[in-house]
Design an enzyme around this catalytic site. Structure first.
Site, PDB file in Angstrom:
ATOM      1  CG  ASP A   1      -0.030  -1.314   0.151  1.00 27.35           C
ATOM      2  OD1 ASP A   1      -0.284  -2.510  -0.097  1.00 27.35           O
ATOM      3  OD2 ASP A   1       0.345  -0.496  -0.720  1.00 27.35           O
TER       4      ASP A   1
ATOM      5  CG  ASP B   1       2.828   1.871   3.732  1.00 30.20           C
ATOM      6  OD1 ASP B   1       1.839   1.318   3.217  1.00 30.20           O
ATOM      7  OD2 ASP B   1       3.780   2.332   3.075  1.00 30.20           O
TER       8      ASP B   1
ATOM      9  CD  GLU C   1      -0.914   1.080  -9.021  1.00 32.09           C
ATOM     10  OE1 GLU C   1      -0.346   1.421  -7.968  1.00 32.09           O
ATOM     11  OE2 GLU C   1      -0.357   1.122 -10.141  1.00 32.09           O
TER      12      GLU C   1
END
Length: 396
Positions: free
Chosen positions: A238, A240, A339
């Site tokens: 990701d 961030d 996940e």
């Protein structure tokens, strides 16, 4: 009575005709074969007058065809070297997108072909120049970094930070960035300036039916990897999050599936928690978890806490998968369970996992959950006019 008798001697052509001319050479005989056509009457000659030019035309056509098949010289492209490419510094680093990557160093060219193969060519060096560059086979596996992103105030900051990190990772590396519905010019400009080999994809999905945007964006990247049979290590990064270079070094040691602990901030932002495997060497023997609501998960792993071999997606026979069904993330799963449901499609249990690094003793990436919502930012990151409040300077 006298009688007159005519001579009845036979005609001897050998005595009356001149000696025959010497035979022509084979090449001349081939060229003049049209001249040896049998003689006919004038009427027959008019009928067969087209045969001689036709035979000559076919003859020369055959000669030209044979000459065209014979090579006159060997083509040598060894003179094409990476240093023959030049780029102006004003335009920033060279673009590394769908087709090829040209590094600024004079020794490397990486090409990602449709089959997913990455080839690296090194320029030969003389012995007096000192030790050469490393052998291409020692560069390791291709890292396929998948990043879903969307337009928001801190997007440029996150993408630039991640791009600068990936630029420091030794090649080969491919950065797949996925946006929703349309590719924005702002994102494309950021990717071009990072100097990282990338592919900019778009997820075409009706936004009204989407529960988790990132799930569909990652699935778009997985479909792309499977379609082009890219061979490497897939990692969901990701934009961030924060990553260390050590993490990418350890990824190249993964054979099937690798995992490691991830540090993250709690939702209250007042403490840090740890999520990921507990290892004995490289063997996973347990899990770190701090959230009671997630203790029912089979594998306690963050989305940025694992990586896997891309051939699992498109080569099920190699890994003895029981089904050839496509491996994808599910949008219908409860938040926090994407996940574990995804990992269950790749492996069966912890015995097929590899803990990284040794004893899973280091934190190599951080998930901070920092987001600035409802923050207004200029389009294209360019300010066309002054802000609402302007404070004049005071001169003393």
């Amino acid at each position: 009575m006298a009688s007159i008798r005519r001579s009845s001697s036979a005609y001897r052509p050998g005595l009356l005709s001149p000696p025959p001319p010497p035979p022509p050479s084979p090449f001349r005989r081939l060229l003049m074969m049209g001249a040896y056509l049998p003689r006919h009457s004038r009427t027959a000659g008019h009928r067969s007058s087209w045969r001689r030019p036709l035979l000559r035309f076919l003859l020369f056509l055959l000669l030209g065809f044979l000459l065209g098949l014979s090579p006159f010289a060997d083509l040598d492209d060894s003179g094409l070297r990476p240093h023959d490419f030049s780029f102006d510094n004003d335009g920033g680093p060279p673009r590394r997108d769908l087709a090829a990557l040209v590094r600024s160093t004079p020794w490397e060219i990486e090409i990602v072909r449709p089959e997913g193969l990455v080839t690296v060519e090194l320029e030969a060096k003389n012995e007096e120049e000192g030790p050469g560059e490393p052998d291409p086979r020692s560069l390791g596996k291709l890292l396929i970094v998948v990043t879903p992103t969307y337009n928001r105030a801190l997007q440029a900051y996150y993408l630039n930070r991640l791009g600068q990190t990936l630029r420091l990772v030794p090649p080969p590396l491919l950065w797949i960035v996925v946006e929703m519905n349309a590719a924005s010019m702002e994102t494309a400009q950021i990717l071009r300036r990072t100097g990282v080999m990338y592919r900019h994809l778009v997820c075409l999905k009706n936004s009204t039916d989407i529960k988790d945007r990132g799930v569909h964006q990652r699935n778009t990247a997985l479909e792309h990897i499977e379609r082009h049979r890219l061979d490497g290590i897939v990692y969901f990064a990701d934009d961030d999050n924060i990553y260390s270079l050590e993490l990418f070094d350890h990824m190249r040691d993964i054979r099937r599936f690798g995992t490691w602990p991830v540090a993250m901030l709690a939702k209250s932002k007042n403490k840090a928690i740890l999520e990921g495997p507990v290892c004995n060497g490289s063997q996973v023997i347990g899990w770190h978890t701090n959230e009671k609501s997630k203790r029912l998960r089979r594998f306690h792993v963050d989305m940025s806490g694992f990586a896997f071999n891309s051939t699992i997606l498109w080569d099920p026979r190699r890994w003895h998968r029981r089904t050839s069904k496509a491996i994808r993330q599910l949008d219908t799963i409860k938040e926090g369970f994407q996940e574990t449901t995804f990992i269950e499609q790749i492996i069966e249990d912890e015995s097929q996992m590899e803990g990284l690094p040794n004893n899973c003793s280091r934190i190599m990436n951080w998930h901070l959950h920092l987001e600035a919502r409802n923050l207004v930012y200029p389009k294209g990151w360019q300010v066309s006019r002054n802000l609402d409040v302007v404070i004049p300077l005071k001169y003393i």
